[in-house]
Design a protein around this motif. Structure first.
Motif, PDB file in Angstrom:
ATOM      1  N   SER A   1     -14.736  -5.443   5.529  1.00  0.00           N
ATOM      2  CA  SER A   1     -13.664  -5.404   4.544  1.00  0.00           C
ATOM      3  C   SER A   1     -12.514  -4.586   5.116  1.00  0.00           C
ATOM      4  CB  SER A   1     -14.149  -4.774   3.245  1.00  0.00           C
ATOM      5  OG  SER A   1     -14.409  -3.381   3.445  1.00  0.00           O
ATOM      6  N   LEU A   2     -11.339  -4.749   4.541  1.00  0.00           N
ATOM      7  CA  LEU A   2     -10.192  -4.026   5.070  1.00  0.00           C
ATOM      8  C   LEU A   2     -10.383  -2.520   4.950  1.00  0.00           C
ATOM      9  CD1 LEU A   2      -7.567  -4.694   6.458  1.00  0.00           C
ATOM     10  CD2 LEU A   2      -6.431  -4.686   4.234  1.00  0.00           C
ATOM     11  N   GLY A   3     -11.012  -2.077   3.853  1.00  0.00           N
ATOM     12  CA  GLY A   3     -11.277  -0.653   3.695  1.00  0.00           C
ATOM     13  C   GLY A   3     -12.229  -0.130   4.757  1.00  0.00           C
TER      14      GLY A   3
ATOM     15  N   SER B   1       4.938 -14.008   4.749  1.00  0.00           N
ATOM     16  CA  SER B   1       4.979 -13.636   3.335  1.00  0.00           C
ATOM     17  C   SER B   1       4.203 -12.358   3.039  1.00  0.00           C
ATOM     18  CB  SER B   1       4.423 -14.776   2.469  1.00  0.00           C
ATOM     19  OG  SER B   1       3.097 -15.088   2.831  1.00  0.00           O
ATOM     20  N   GLN B   2       3.563 -11.775   4.059  1.00  0.00           N
ATOM     21  CA  GLN B   2       2.891 -10.486   3.927  1.00  0.00           C
ATOM     22  C   GLN B   2       3.232  -9.631   5.138  1.00  0.00           C
ATOM     23  OE1 GLN B   2      -1.125 -12.328   3.148  1.00  0.00           O
ATOM     24  NE2 GLN B   2      -1.195 -10.757   1.551  1.00  0.00           N
ATOM     25  N   ASP B   3       2.815  -8.378   5.109  1.00  0.00           N
ATOM     26  CA  ASP B   3       3.156  -7.463   6.192  1.00  0.00           C
ATOM     27  C   ASP B   3       2.453  -7.857   7.493  1.00  0.00           C
ATOM     28  OD1 ASP B   3       4.596  -6.088   4.306  1.00  0.00           O
ATOM     29  OD2 ASP B   3       3.147  -4.450   4.094  1.00  0.00           O
ATOM     30  N   VAL B   4       3.165  -7.667   8.594  1.00  0.00           N
ATOM     31  CA  VAL B   4       2.594  -7.904   9.925  1.00  0.00           C
ATOM     32  C   VAL B   4       2.365  -6.545  10.577  1.00  0.00           C
ATOM     33  CG1 VAL B   4       2.920  -8.976  12.182  1.00  0.00           C
ATOM     34  CG2 VAL B   4       3.821 -10.095  10.119  1.00  0.00           C
ATOM     35  N   PRO B   5       1.108  -6.181  10.842  1.00  0.00           N
ATOM     36  CA  PRO B   5       0.837  -4.854  11.413  1.00  0.00           C
ATOM     37  C   PRO B   5       1.442  -4.676  12.801  1.00  0.00           C
ATOM     38  CG  PRO B   5      -1.158  -5.801  10.468  1.00  0.00           C
ATOM     39  CD  PRO B   5      -0.129  -6.897  10.506  1.00  0.00           C
ATOM     40  N   PRO B   6       1.598  -3.434  13.239  1.00  0.00           N
ATOM     41  CA  PRO B   6       2.080  -3.176  14.597  1.00  0.00           C
ATOM     42  C   PRO B   6       1.235  -3.910  15.637  1.00  0.00           C
ATOM     43  CG  PRO B   6       1.950  -1.136  13.348  1.00  0.00           C
ATOM     44  CD  PRO B   6       1.322  -2.192  12.504  1.00  0.00           C
ATOM     45  N   PHE B   7       1.887  -4.371  16.688  1.00  0.00           N
ATOM     46  CA  PHE B   7       1.276  -4.990  17.869  1.00  0.00           C
ATOM     47  C   PHE B   7       0.778  -6.414  17.640  1.00  0.00           C
ATOM     48  CE2 PHE B   7      -0.032  -0.430  17.701  1.00  0.00           C
ATOM     49  CZ  PHE B   7       0.901   0.053  18.602  1.00  0.00           C
ATOM     50  N   VAL B   8       0.763  -6.891  16.404  1.00  0.00           N
ATOM     51  CA  VAL B   8       0.139  -8.173  16.070  1.00  0.00           C
ATOM     52  C   VAL B   8       1.141  -9.308  16.224  1.00  0.00           C
ATOM     53  CG1 VAL B   8      -0.872  -9.523  14.171  1.00  0.00           C
ATOM     54  CG2 VAL B   8      -1.605  -7.161  14.575  1.00  0.00           C
ATOM     55  N   THR B   9       0.665 -10.451  16.713  1.00  0.00           N
ATOM     56  CA  THR B   9       1.459 -11.673  16.760  1.00  0.00           C
ATOM     57  C   THR B   9       1.146 -12.519  15.534  1.00  0.00           C
ATOM     58  OG1 THR B   9       1.560 -11.728  19.170  1.00  0.00           O
ATOM     59  CG2 THR B   9       1.880 -13.812  18.032  1.00  0.00           C
ATOM     60  N   ALA B  10       2.187 -12.959  14.829  1.00  0.00           N
ATOM     61  CA  ALA B  10       2.035 -13.794  13.635  1.00  0.00           C
ATOM     62  C   ALA B  10       2.548 -15.190  13.948  1.00  0.00           C
ATOM     63  CB  ALA B  10       2.810 -13.192  12.462  1.00  0.00           C
ATOM     64  N   ALA B  11       1.798 -16.207  13.513  1.00  0.00           N
ATOM     65  CA  ALA B  11       2.193 -17.582  13.798  1.00  0.00           C
ATOM     66  C   ALA B  11       1.809 -18.476  12.631  1.00  0.00           C
ATOM     67  CB  ALA B  11       1.525 -18.078  15.079  1.00  0.00           C
TER      68      ALA B  11
ATOM     69  N   PHE C   1      -0.276   2.024   8.863  1.00  0.00           N
ATOM     70  CA  PHE C   1       0.494   0.865   8.391  1.00  0.00           C
ATOM     71  C   PHE C   1      -0.319   0.088   7.360  1.00  0.00           C
ATOM     72  CE2 PHE C   1       1.972  -3.478   8.439  1.00  0.00           C
ATOM     73  CZ  PHE C   1       3.336  -3.391   8.586  1.00  0.00           C
ATOM     74  N   ILE C   2      -1.581  -0.177   7.669  1.00  0.00           N
ATOM     75  CA  ILE C   2      -2.439  -0.934   6.757  1.00  0.00           C
ATOM     76  C   ILE C   2      -2.637  -0.171   5.453  1.00  0.00           C
ATOM     77  CG2 ILE C   2      -4.787  -1.815   6.442  1.00  0.00           C
ATOM     78  CD1 ILE C   2      -4.800  -2.316   9.516  1.00  0.00           C
TER      79      ILE C   2
ATOM     80  N   THR D   1      -0.737   1.849   3.954  1.00  0.00           N
ATOM     81  CA  THR D   1       0.460   1.975   3.116  1.00  0.00           C
ATOM     82  C   THR D   1       1.077   0.630   2.759  1.00  0.00           C
ATOM     83  OG1 THR D   1       1.833   2.256   5.099  1.00  0.00           O
ATOM     84  CG2 THR D   1       1.010   4.266   4.030  1.00  0.00           C
ATOM     85  N   SER D   2       0.439  -0.476   3.133  1.00  0.00           N
ATOM     86  CA  SER D   2       0.992  -1.789   2.852  1.00  0.00           C
ATOM     87  C   SER D   2       0.996  -2.073   1.359  1.00  0.00           C
ATOM     88  CB  SER D   2       0.180  -2.861   3.577  1.00  0.00           C
ATOM     89  OG  SER D   2       0.626  -4.155   3.211  1.00  0.00           O
ATOM     90  N   GLN D   3       2.142  -2.491   0.842  1.00  0.00           N
ATOM     91  CA  GLN D   3       2.268  -2.831  -0.564  1.00  0.00           C
ATOM     92  C   GLN D   3       2.004  -4.310  -0.817  1.00  0.00           C
ATOM     93  OE1 GLN D   3       2.986  -0.479  -3.105  1.00  0.00           O
ATOM     94  NE2 GLN D   3       2.485   0.844  -1.371  1.00  0.00           N
ATOM     95  N   ARG D   4       2.351  -5.158   0.115  1.00  0.00           N
ATOM     96  CA  ARG D   4       2.162  -6.607  -0.052  1.00  0.00           C
ATOM     97  C   ARG D   4       0.840  -7.095   0.526  1.00  0.00           C
ATOM     98  NH1 ARG D   4       6.078  -9.702  -1.728  1.00  0.00           N
ATOM     99  NH2 ARG D   4       5.156 -11.514  -0.701  1.00  0.00           N
ATOM    100  N   GLY D   5       0.127  -6.223   1.235  1.00  0.00           N
ATOM    101  CA  GLY D   5      -1.039  -6.654   1.973  1.00  0.00           C
ATOM    102  C   GLY D   5      -0.645  -7.221   3.321  1.00  0.00           C
ATOM    103  N   ILE D   6      -1.551  -7.164   4.282  1.00  0.00           N
ATOM    104  CA  ILE D   6      -1.239  -7.650   5.622  1.00  0.00           C
ATOM    105  C   ILE D   6      -1.637  -9.117   5.760  1.00  0.00           C
ATOM    106  CG2 ILE D   6      -1.489  -5.359   6.595  1.00  0.00           C
ATOM    107  CD1 ILE D   6      -4.225  -6.283   7.747  1.00  0.00           C
ATOM    108  N   ILE D   7      -1.042  -9.786   6.755  1.00  0.00           N
ATOM    109  CA  ILE D   7      -1.425 -11.173   7.017  1.00  0.00           C
ATOM    110  C   ILE D   7      -2.902 -11.203   7.396  1.00  0.00           C
ATOM    111  CG2 ILE D   7       0.892 -11.919   7.652  1.00  0.00           C
ATOM    112  CD1 ILE D   7       0.018 -11.690  10.609  1.00  0.00           C
ATOM    113  N   ARG D   8      -3.608 -12.230   6.948  1.00  0.00           N
ATOM    114  CA  ARG D   8      -5.064 -12.332   7.195  1.00  0.00           C
ATOM    115  C   ARG D   8      -5.419 -13.724   7.663  1.00  0.00           C
ATOM    116  NH1 ARG D   8      -8.117  -7.985   7.613  1.00  0.00           N
ATOM    117  NH2 ARG D   8      -9.783  -8.545   6.193  1.00  0.00           N
TER     118      ARG D   8
END
Length: 262
Positions: free
Chosen positions: A224-226, A174-184, A252-253, A255-262
């Motif tokens: 923090s993400l910043g 439901s949010q952006d998955v950055p390059p190289f990252v595995t989402a589960a 990528f981070i 420019t993310s509009q939805r935010g990345i998975i955390r």
């Protein structure tokens, strides 16, 4: 025309290279172009303003270029563009774009799209991806090059999946998955980097380790993400052989509009 089965229905306005093969009972509409060496299996419907490149293979029962599943769609001449060397397995649906976005759904080159995959309107898929059985991409999803989407993955509209990322079986993104990252998981969370996939694509051990360090800055450092983004910029200077990959993560981070998975 010997490559066209006599039961296929092909509109006289469709443009097919002489080497295209079309199987029994397939239907090809008037605004379709198909390049050399492409094979269309039986019972495939290709419609809409659809352009298909060279050496693609469409297995049986696909729905390619149908109107988008969007109530706002009012018959605008939006498009579907498919590149070269793609394999499209059984019961795949690839829809046209809409005027609410760029108006084009795109699939790049050398992708492997498994059975029952749904790619909705305005999705932009890169090249050399693997999209496993029953994965579902909602509208406006962007998928980078060399991504692997596990079976039954679901992706929320407007999400982005960065290059070389991976989703596990049944991941709900439901949010952006950055390059190289595995989402589960459901909802999907970060689960390390796709290190084995990177090695298979020729990344060196040092490059994989640099990407792992970048991942830790984002997800394990407590920053923090910043602040993590700023730390990534510093990491680029320390790792010149991996700087382009760290920059890819950082940009990528940022420019993310939805935010990345955390």
């Amino acid at each position: 025309m010997s490559r066209i089965h006599p039961t296929a229905v092909i509109d006289s306005s469709a443009e097919l290279d002489s080497s295209v093969e079309v199987g029994p009972y397939s239907i090809i509409g008037p605004n379709v172009t198909i390049g050399a060496g492409t094979k269309v299996g039986p019972h495939v419907v290709i419609d809409g303003h659809t352009s298909i490149g060279r050496d693609n293979t469409f297995f049986q029962f696909g729905s390619i270029g149908a109107a988008p599943q969007d109530k706002k769609y009012a018959g605008e001449p939006t498009r579907l563009e498919i590149g070269n060397g793609n394999t499209i397995r059984e019961f795949v649906t690839l829809n046209l774009g809409t005027s609410q976005d760029v108006g084009v759904t795109r699939l790049g080159d050398n992708n492997w799209i498994m059975a029952y995959v749904h790619v909705a309107h305005d999705c932009q898929i890169g090249s050399q991806t693997v999209i496993a059985n029953n994965a579902t991409l909602a509208g406006h999803v962007h998928v980078g090059d060399c991504v692997l989407l596990g079976g039954f993955t679901t992706i929320h509209q407007f999400c982005r999946i960065g290059p070389h990322a991976m989703t596990a079986f049944t991941a709900a993104v439901s949010q952006d998955v950055p390059p190289f990252v595995t989402a589960a998981g459901n909802r999907a969370v970060p689960a390390g980097i796709n290190s084995e996939g990177l090695r298979r694509r020729g990344f060196s051990d040092d490059q994989v380790m640099s990407i792992k360090r970048a991942y830790r800055l984002i997800y394990r450092s407590g920053l923090s993400l910043g602040d993590a983004t700023a730390a990534l910029a510093a990491e680029e200077l320390k790792s010149p052989d991996s700087a382009e990959y760290i920059r890819m993560l950082r940009e990528f981070i940022s420019t993310s509009q939805r935010g990345i998975i955390r």
